[in-house]
Design a protein around this motif. Structure first.
Motif, PDB file in Angstrom:
ATOM      1  N   LEU A 110       6.161  -5.221  -7.812  1.00 49.30           N
ATOM      2  CA  LEU A 110       7.086  -4.466  -6.976  1.00 49.30           C
ATOM      3  C   LEU A 110       7.715  -3.287  -7.714  1.00 49.30           C
ATOM      4  N   ARG A 111       8.060  -3.490  -8.978  1.00 52.66           N
ATOM      5  CA  ARG A 111       8.726  -2.432  -9.739  1.00 52.66           C
ATOM      6  C   ARG A 111       7.750  -1.634 -10.598  1.00 52.66           C
ATOM      7  N   SER A 135       6.189   3.703  -4.071  1.00 48.15           N
ATOM      8  CA  SER A 135       5.483   2.417  -3.955  1.00 48.15           C
ATOM      9  C   SER A 135       6.188   1.287  -4.698  1.00 48.15           C
ATOM     10  N   VAL A 136       7.429   1.513  -5.156  1.00 50.22           N
ATOM     11  CA  VAL A 136       8.194   0.406  -5.739  1.00 50.22           C
ATOM     12  C   VAL A 136       9.056  -0.213  -4.650  1.00 50.22           C
ATOM     13  N   GLY A 137       9.632  -1.361  -4.937  1.00 46.58           N
ATOM     14  CA  GLY A 137      10.455  -2.012  -3.924  1.00 46.58           C
ATOM     15  C   GLY A 137      11.190  -3.214  -4.468  1.00 46.58           C
ATOM     16  N   MET A 213      -4.703 -10.508   4.962  1.00 47.75           N
ATOM     17  CA  MET A 213      -3.296 -10.304   4.667  1.00 47.75           C
ATOM     18  C   MET A 213      -2.776  -9.050   5.362  1.00 47.75           C
ATOM     19  N   LYS A 214      -1.481  -8.954   5.438  1.00 49.06           N
ATOM     20  CA  LYS A 214      -0.812  -7.788   6.016  1.00 49.06           C
ATOM     21  C   LYS A 214      -1.106  -6.552   5.171  1.00 49.06           C
ATOM     22  N   LYS A 215      -1.400  -5.449   5.816  1.00 43.31           N
ATOM     23  CA  LYS A 215      -1.652  -4.207   5.075  1.00 43.31           C
ATOM     24  C   LYS A 215      -0.399  -3.824   4.280  1.00 43.31           C
ATOM     25  N   GLY A 216      -0.602  -3.483   3.015  1.00 46.15           N
ATOM     26  CA  GLY A 216       0.520  -3.124   2.154  1.00 46.15           C
ATOM     27  C   GLY A 216       1.202  -4.296   1.498  1.00 46.15           C
ATOM     28  N   ALA A 217       0.628  -5.495   1.632  1.00 43.98           N
ATOM     29  CA  ALA A 217       1.226  -6.697   1.040  1.00 43.98           C
ATOM     30  C   ALA A 217       0.843  -6.829  -0.430  1.00 43.98           C
ATOM     31  N   ILE A 218       1.439  -7.833  -1.070  1.00 52.21           N
ATOM     32  CA  ILE A 218       1.198  -8.147  -2.479  1.00 52.21           C
ATOM     33  C   ILE A 218       0.703  -9.578  -2.570  1.00 52.21           C
ATOM     34  N   LEU A 243      -0.892  -3.426  -1.525  1.00 52.42           N
ATOM     35  CA  LEU A 243      -0.056  -2.646  -2.437  1.00 52.42           C
ATOM     36  C   LEU A 243      -0.343  -3.013  -3.885  1.00 52.42           C
ATOM     37  N   GLY A 244      -0.549  -4.291  -4.137  1.00 54.73           N
ATOM     38  CA  GLY A 244      -0.804  -4.717  -5.508  1.00 54.73           C
ATOM     39  C   GLY A 244      -1.059  -6.201  -5.589  1.00 54.73           C
TER      40      GLY A 244
END
Length: 306
Positions: A110-111, A135-137, A213-218, A243-244
């Protein structure tokens, strides 16, 4: 003869001698064959190097394979059964370490810890394109789906909730807990972060499709690499569908040079060490020592799988 098949750190060796007694346990490096001790071994303390059916057949005195951990997918269970060798694991001993590692991988992805760490070490900490920060969160406000709700997931859930996440889970059956149960397909489709906490079995192998999985998930995996279709995971990370990912386990271990995961900036990687802390080792060796004592005394073993 009690044999530890591993590459122990100095602290690990010290703990073995302290718990079992100096010289009681024979150490064999994890990269070396057990053939030289096969004739005399009575108990094997097993970490990750596969225990094959051929080895079990070659060890006439072997009575116990003690997994230092939970997963027994690296042990030829049918051969153990055939030759009357007990197989035991130790659920719960590594749960704290695995829960903390799963959380740390979530945070690192996330970071973008690894990305910014590398730039900072090169003296380029403030030179990244500003879009990189888009793209951090934070964990707060995200839905975290726990696949499996055993000991590590149960430790992780309240921490995530305290940080402001919505926690959902899937398991073989709903539990009497404060978190929402979902079937796997719905959990994958709706979670912002998916963390795996299930064993590897014939039913679970390849059960996690990154494109479900959901698009943009980790994706965070501290369980077993073979749970995930690795080729599709690489594609999902490369194309930006995910996302990662934070990965401690892989289909092939150690992860070989040239594996595409090694070049992906949105993947945070570790070499299957989520469980490996000094605290976990002391708890694990204490259980192993007790089972070796019970074996010698003819008593019922703890956590016998076979």
């Amino acid at each position: 003869m009690i044999v530890l098949h591993a590459r122990p750190s100095p602290g690990f060796r010290e703990a073995v001698d302290r718990i079992f007694g100096a010289g009681v346990v024979t150490h064999v490096d994890e990269a070396a064959s057990l053939d030289e001790v096969a004739e005399e071994i009575t108990a094997l303390l097993h970490v990750l190097t596969p225990v094959t059916g051929d080895f079990i057949a070659s060890a006439p005195k072997l009575k116990l394979i003690q997994k230092l951990g939970v997963g027994v997918n690296t042990i030829a269970l049918d051969a153990a059964r055939e030759h009357g060798v007990a197989v035991c694991n130790m659920p719960g001993t590594n749960s704290q370490a695995v829960a903390e590692m799963a959380l740390s991988l979530m945070m690192a992805v996330l970071r973008r810890t690894c990305f910014f760490d590398a730039r900072t070490r090169l003296g380029e900490g403030w030179t990244a394109d500003p879009s990189e920060l888009d793209s951090v969160g934070e964990v707060a406000g995200r839905t975290v789906g726990l696949v499996g709700f055993g000991n590590s997931a149960q430790r992780l859930a309240p921490v995530l909730e305290a940080l402001g996440a919505k926690v959902v889970y899937t398991a073989r059956s709903p539990r009497d807990v404060a978190y929402e149960f979902m079937p796997l397909d719905r959990l994958l489709a709706t979670s912002d972060i998916v963390s795996l906490h299930i064993p590897l079995t014939d039913d679970t192998r390849g059960s996690i499709d990154p494109f479900a999985m959901k698009k943009g998930a980790i994706l965070v995996n501290t369980a077993r690499g073979e749970l995930v279709d690795e080729a599709r995971l690489i594609e999902a990370l490369t194309t930006g569908y995910l996302l990662g990912a934070g990965l401690d386990v892989f289909g092939e271990e150690p992860l070989p040079r040239g594996n595409p995961l090694l070049s992906l900036p949105n993947a945070v990687l570790a070499p299957h060490i989520a469980w490996l802390t000094p605290e976990t080792l002391v708890r694990s060796l204490s259980v192993a020592h007790e089972n070796c004592r019970r074996l010698a005394a003819g008593e019922a073993l703890l956590h016998q799988v076979v």
